[in-house]
Design a protein around this motif. Sequence first.
Motif, PDB file in Angstrom:
ATOM      1  N   VAL A  16       0.811  -0.824  -0.142  1.00  0.00           N
ATOM      2  CA  VAL A  16      -0.457   0.183   0.235  1.00  0.00           C
ATOM      3  C   VAL A  16       0.684   1.525   0.615  1.00  0.00           C
ATOM      4  CG1 VAL A  16      -1.442   1.764   1.142  1.00  0.00           C
ATOM      5  CG2 VAL A  16      -1.840  -1.155   1.192  1.00  0.00           C
ATOM      6  N   VAL A  17       0.078   2.516  -1.304  1.00  0.00           N
ATOM      7  CA  VAL A  17       0.844   3.299  -0.646  1.00  0.00           C
ATOM      8  C   VAL A  17       0.251   4.771  -0.441  1.00  0.00           C
ATOM      9  CG1 VAL A  17       2.529   5.234  -2.425  1.00  0.00           C
ATOM     10  CG2 VAL A  17       2.583   2.506  -2.950  1.00  0.00           C
ATOM     11  N   GLU A  18       0.875   5.554   1.026  1.00  0.00           N
ATOM     12  CA  GLU A  18      -0.321   6.697   1.277  1.00  0.00           C
ATOM     13  C   GLU A  18       0.097   7.755   0.493  1.00  0.00           C
ATOM     14  OE1 GLU A  18      -3.987   6.667   2.187  1.00  0.00           O
ATOM     15  OE2 GLU A  18      -3.485   4.517   2.173  1.00  0.00           O
ATOM     16  N   SER A  37      -2.070   7.439  11.379  1.00  0.00           N
ATOM     17  CA  SER A  37      -3.700   7.736  11.561  1.00  0.00           C
ATOM     18  C   SER A  37      -4.323   6.223  10.790  1.00  0.00           C
ATOM     19  CB  SER A  37      -4.702   8.627  11.490  1.00  0.00           C
ATOM     20  OG  SER A  37      -5.796   8.486  11.674  1.00  0.00           O
ATOM     21  N   ASP A  38      -3.281   6.477   9.102  1.00  0.00           N
ATOM     22  CA  ASP A  38      -3.251   5.857   8.025  1.00  0.00           C
ATOM     23  C   ASP A  38      -2.987   3.976   9.059  1.00  0.00           C
ATOM     24  OD1 ASP A  38      -4.238   8.231   6.776  1.00  0.00           O
ATOM     25  OD2 ASP A  38      -2.449   7.885   5.744  1.00  0.00           O
ATOM     26  N   MET A  39      -1.767   4.048   9.424  1.00  0.00           N
ATOM     27  CA  MET A  39      -1.061   3.523  10.070  1.00  0.00           C
ATOM     28  C   MET A  39      -2.051   2.211  11.257  1.00  0.00           C
ATOM     29  SD  MET A  39       2.892   4.022  11.366  1.00  0.00           S
ATOM     30  CE  MET A  39       3.717   5.638  10.478  1.00  0.00           C
ATOM     31  N   LYS A  40      -2.936   3.265  12.372  1.00  0.00           N
ATOM     32  CA  LYS A  40      -3.310   2.682  12.879  1.00  0.00           C
ATOM     33  C   LYS A  40      -4.451   1.665  11.552  1.00  0.00           C
ATOM     34  CE  LYS A  40      -2.565   4.783  16.718  1.00  0.00           C
ATOM     35  NZ  LYS A  40      -2.756   3.982  17.340  1.00  0.00           N
ATOM     36  N   ALA A  41      -5.600   2.341  10.767  1.00  0.00           N
ATOM     37  CA  ALA A  41      -6.421   2.022  10.627  1.00  0.00           C
ATOM     38  C   ALA A  41      -5.566   0.348   9.116  1.00  0.00           C
ATOM     39  CB  ALA A  41      -6.805   2.670   9.129  1.00  0.00           C
ATOM     40  N   TYR A  42      -4.740  -0.111   8.852  1.00  0.00           N
ATOM     41  CA  TYR A  42      -4.110  -1.418   8.641  1.00  0.00           C
ATOM     42  C   TYR A  42      -4.043  -1.775   9.525  1.00  0.00           C
ATOM     43  CZ  TYR A  42      -4.089   1.414   4.209  1.00  0.00           C
ATOM     44  OH  TYR A  42      -4.331   1.986   3.143  1.00  0.00           O
ATOM     45  N   THR A  43      -4.162  -1.479  10.693  1.00  0.00           N
ATOM     46  CA  THR A  43      -3.546  -2.572  11.984  1.00  0.00           C
ATOM     47  C   THR A  43      -4.568  -3.948  11.713  1.00  0.00           C
ATOM     48  OG1 THR A  43      -4.186  -1.247  13.881  1.00  0.00           O
ATOM     49  CG2 THR A  43      -2.668  -1.217  13.164  1.00  0.00           C
ATOM     50  N   GLN A  44      -5.779  -3.539  11.823  1.00  0.00           N
ATOM     51  CA  GLN A  44      -7.010  -4.435  11.873  1.00  0.00           C
ATOM     52  C   GLN A  44      -6.770  -5.740  10.122  1.00  0.00           C
ATOM     53  OE1 GLN A  44      -8.671  -4.702  14.514  1.00  0.00           O
ATOM     54  NE2 GLN A  44      -7.538  -2.268  14.790  1.00  0.00           N
ATOM     55  N   TRP A  48      -2.221  -7.223   3.614  1.00  0.00           N
ATOM     56  CA  TRP A  48      -1.166  -5.897   3.382  1.00  0.00           C
ATOM     57  C   TRP A  48       0.175  -6.362   4.362  1.00  0.00           C
ATOM     58  CZ3 TRP A  48      -2.406  -4.827  -0.826  1.00  0.00           C
ATOM     59  CH2 TRP A  48      -3.996  -4.265  -1.178  1.00  0.00           C
ATOM     60  N   ALA A  49       1.027  -6.396   3.471  1.00  0.00           N
ATOM     61  CA  ALA A  49       2.611  -6.373   4.694  1.00  0.00           C
ATOM     62  C   ALA A  49       3.832  -4.951   4.589  1.00  0.00           C
ATOM     63  CB  ALA A  49       3.297  -7.975   4.140  1.00  0.00           C
ATOM     64  N   HIS A  50       3.690  -4.200   3.157  1.00  0.00           N
ATOM     65  CA  HIS A  50       4.635  -3.735   3.019  1.00  0.00           C
ATOM     66  C   HIS A  50       3.685  -2.292   2.627  1.00  0.00           C
ATOM     67  CE1 HIS A  50       6.995  -6.657   2.707  1.00  0.00           C
ATOM     68  NE2 HIS A  50       6.706  -6.836   1.245  1.00  0.00           N
ATOM     69  N   PHE A  51       4.271  -0.971   2.806  1.00  0.00           N
ATOM     70  CA  PHE A  51       3.670   0.025   3.238  1.00  0.00           C
ATOM     71  C   PHE A  51       4.923   1.431   2.998  1.00  0.00           C
ATOM     72  CE2 PHE A  51       1.797  -2.385   6.449  1.00  0.00           C
ATOM     73  CZ  PHE A  51       0.024  -2.377   5.900  1.00  0.00           C
ATOM     74  N   ASN A  79       6.553  -1.914   9.449  1.00  0.00           N
ATOM     75  CA  ASN A  79       6.772  -1.644   7.815  1.00  0.00           C
ATOM     76  C   ASN A  79       5.825  -1.031   6.960  1.00  0.00           C
ATOM     77  OD1 ASN A  79       7.102  -4.982   8.308  1.00  0.00           O
ATOM     78  ND2 ASN A  79       4.237  -4.843   9.204  1.00  0.00           N
ATOM     79  N   TRP A  80       6.191   0.821   7.863  1.00  0.00           N
ATOM     80  CA  TRP A  80       6.357   2.026   7.117  1.00  0.00           C
ATOM     81  C   TRP A  80       7.727   2.270   6.529  1.00  0.00           C
ATOM     82  CZ3 TRP A  80       1.420   4.149   5.559  1.00  0.00           C
ATOM     83  CH2 TRP A  80       0.601   4.408   5.912  1.00  0.00           C
ATOM     84  N   THR A  81       7.101   2.704   4.928  1.00  0.00           N
ATOM     85  CA  THR A  81       8.870   3.395   4.665  1.00  0.00           C
ATOM     86  C   THR A  81       8.009   4.492   4.645  1.00  0.00           C
ATOM     87  OG1 THR A  81       9.798   1.049   3.848  1.00  0.00           O
ATOM     88  CG2 THR A  81      10.675   3.578   2.994  1.00  0.00           C
TER      89      THR A  81
END
Length: 92
Positions: A16-18, A37-44, A48-51, A79-81
Amino acid sequence: MKLHRTDLAVPSLRTVVEFKFARTLTTAKSCVDEFYSDMKAYTQTHQWAHFYAVLYIRGNFMTQVNLDQAFKEKNADRNWTPILLTGPVKGN
């Protein structure tokens, strides 16, 4: 629960790319908060493995080192770059 809308997703790569855009340092700091906030949305989800968090700015008010540090201070998921893209100041 707020519905999260992904900016760009590549399911075959589980990536995923934000994207965010900032004109000032204050706005850039707000963008870091939005990425968090985006990170928190993806914790559920385990879909996805790479951000990638791409911040585009016009000017020289922030560096990649500053962005990396801001993510570190937020205890961002590893996992976020963060990626900083710098464009010209308007009028140049």
